[in-house]
Design an enzyme around this catalytic site. Structure first.
Site, PDB file in Angstrom:
ATOM      1  N   LYS A 236     103.255 -43.821  30.801  1.00  0.00           N
ATOM      2  CA  LYS A 236     102.217 -42.784  30.832  1.00  0.00           C
ATOM      3  C   LYS A 236     102.843 -41.405  30.675  1.00  0.00           C
ATOM      4  CE  LYS A 236     101.249 -40.907  34.574  1.00  0.00           C
ATOM      5  NZ  LYS A 236     100.950 -40.590  35.985  1.00  0.00           N
TER       6      LYS A 236
ATOM      7  N   LYS B  11     108.194 -31.311  34.539  1.00  0.00           N
ATOM      8  CA  LYS B  11     108.198 -32.737  34.890  1.00  0.00           C
ATOM      9  C   LYS B  11     108.212 -33.610  33.642  1.00  0.00           C
ATOM     10  CE  LYS B  11     107.921 -36.589  37.117  1.00  0.00           C
ATOM     11  NZ  LYS B  11     106.774 -37.015  37.911  1.00  0.00           N
TER      12      LYS B  11
ATOM     13  N   THR C 161     101.706 -36.809  38.280  1.00  0.00           N
ATOM     14  CA  THR C 161     101.971 -36.354  36.909  1.00  0.00           C
ATOM     15  C   THR C 161     100.762 -36.671  36.047  1.00  0.00           C
ATOM     16  OG1 THR C 161     104.327 -36.803  37.224  1.00  0.00           O
ATOM     17  CG2 THR C 161     103.569 -36.493  34.972  1.00  0.00           C
TER      18      THR C 161
END
Length: 302
Positions: free
Chosen positions: A249, A181, A104
């Site tokens: 993150k 995502k 990701t």
């Protein structure tokens, strides 16, 4: 030479990045009988995979030379760029290979990397395919793969994706997988912080977490990820399955991609988790969000 699959494609795979997820994914590929080459900056990460049947490469460029499918499971866009473009991987990719970028790294970085690859290696296909799931699902081949990219790549990556996931959802052009995502992980993060704060409230009110779990179990509020993290928090088990710093993150990537939208809950969650990371919990599981609320592990009521 790897045996071709039912579509006639060579299914030799290379995995770059052997952390918690990359290691589990490489093991699944080996177990599925797919010839697999691995590389990581840390030899101690790849050595057990060599014993399990993977080929350990000395460099990332060496790892990808004869691979039909190249998987990157690296932590940030900067690391991906360093390994693939600065490390000679892009130049070493075989003509007709598919690069599946499965970490990701955000939408903007994904599109930038896609375009750079297209300019440098037009004969290589790029698939944006981040995964939903942590260590356990990776080890059991139960990841949800959020794939996007050219139609021609689907059949080529199918054997590898089948070994890794319970399901692959194809979402359109590259970038759509990364967009999905970020949305999925924002939802997950809100659930986990909700569990942490619910347990904090339960402790304040003298509610045994086991009774709370009993009340929720089997009903409309019984989300599997929330249940799993509730049990980890209750046990004081913060061994990393999905480290808190990685979850943070992804939250920050989502906030950055929100294009001016107001997401007050996610913004507050980001501030809270930054505090947890500063307090030293970043390498622990995301369930360590619980520790940032109380600064201690609470004991059950007698």
């Amino acid at each position: 030479m790897a045996a071709p699959d039912d579509h006639g494609y060579d299914v030799r795979v290379a995995v770059l990045g052997i952390g918690i997820m990359g290691s589990a994914m490489a093991r699944r590929l080996v177990a599925a009988g797919l010839p697999t080459t691995v590389w990581d900056r840390s030899p101690s990460a790849t050595a057990p995979l060599g014993q399990a049947g993977a080929v350990v490469a000395a460099s990332p460029a060496e790892a990808v030379g004869d691979a039909r499918v190249v998987i990157t499971m690296l932590p940030t866009a900067d690391v991906v760029t360093s390994v693939v473009f600065d490390g000679g991987v892009a130049a070493a990719l075989a003509a007709g290979a598919v690069w599946a970028q499965m970490g990701t790294i955000g939408v903007e970085a994904t599109l930038r990397i896609r375009d750079r690859l297209a300019a440098q290696r037009p004969g290589v296909m790029f698939v944006d395919a981040p995964v939903s799931g942590s260590k356990g699902p990776a080890e059991s081949g139960q990841l949800l793969i959020l794939a996007s990219g050219p139609l021609a790549a689907e059949a080529i990556v199918a054997p590898a994706f089948a070994a890794l996931g319970r399901r692959t959802v194809w979402l359109g052009d590259a970038g759509q997988g990364s967009r999905m995502k970020l949305v999925v992980n924002a939802y997950m993060s809100v659930l986990i912080e909700g569990v942490a704060e619910t347990l904090q409230l339960a402790g304040s009110l003298g509610i045994d977490p086991a009774r709370l779990d009993e009340v929720i179990e089997g009903g409309p509020l019984d989300a599997p990820i929330a249940d799993a993290k509730l049990h980890k928090m209750e046990r004081g088990d913060f061994a990393p399955e999905f480290p808190l710093e990685w979850a943070l993150k992804d939250v920050d990537l989502a906030l950055g991609e929100a294009a001016g939208d107001t997401l007050p809950l996610l913004a507050a969650l980001s501030r809270q988790w930054h505090g947890a990371v500063r307090a030293g919990h970043g390498r622990e599981d995301v369930s360590a969000a619980r520790l940032a609320l109380s600064g201690r592990r609470e004991s059950r009521p007698g």
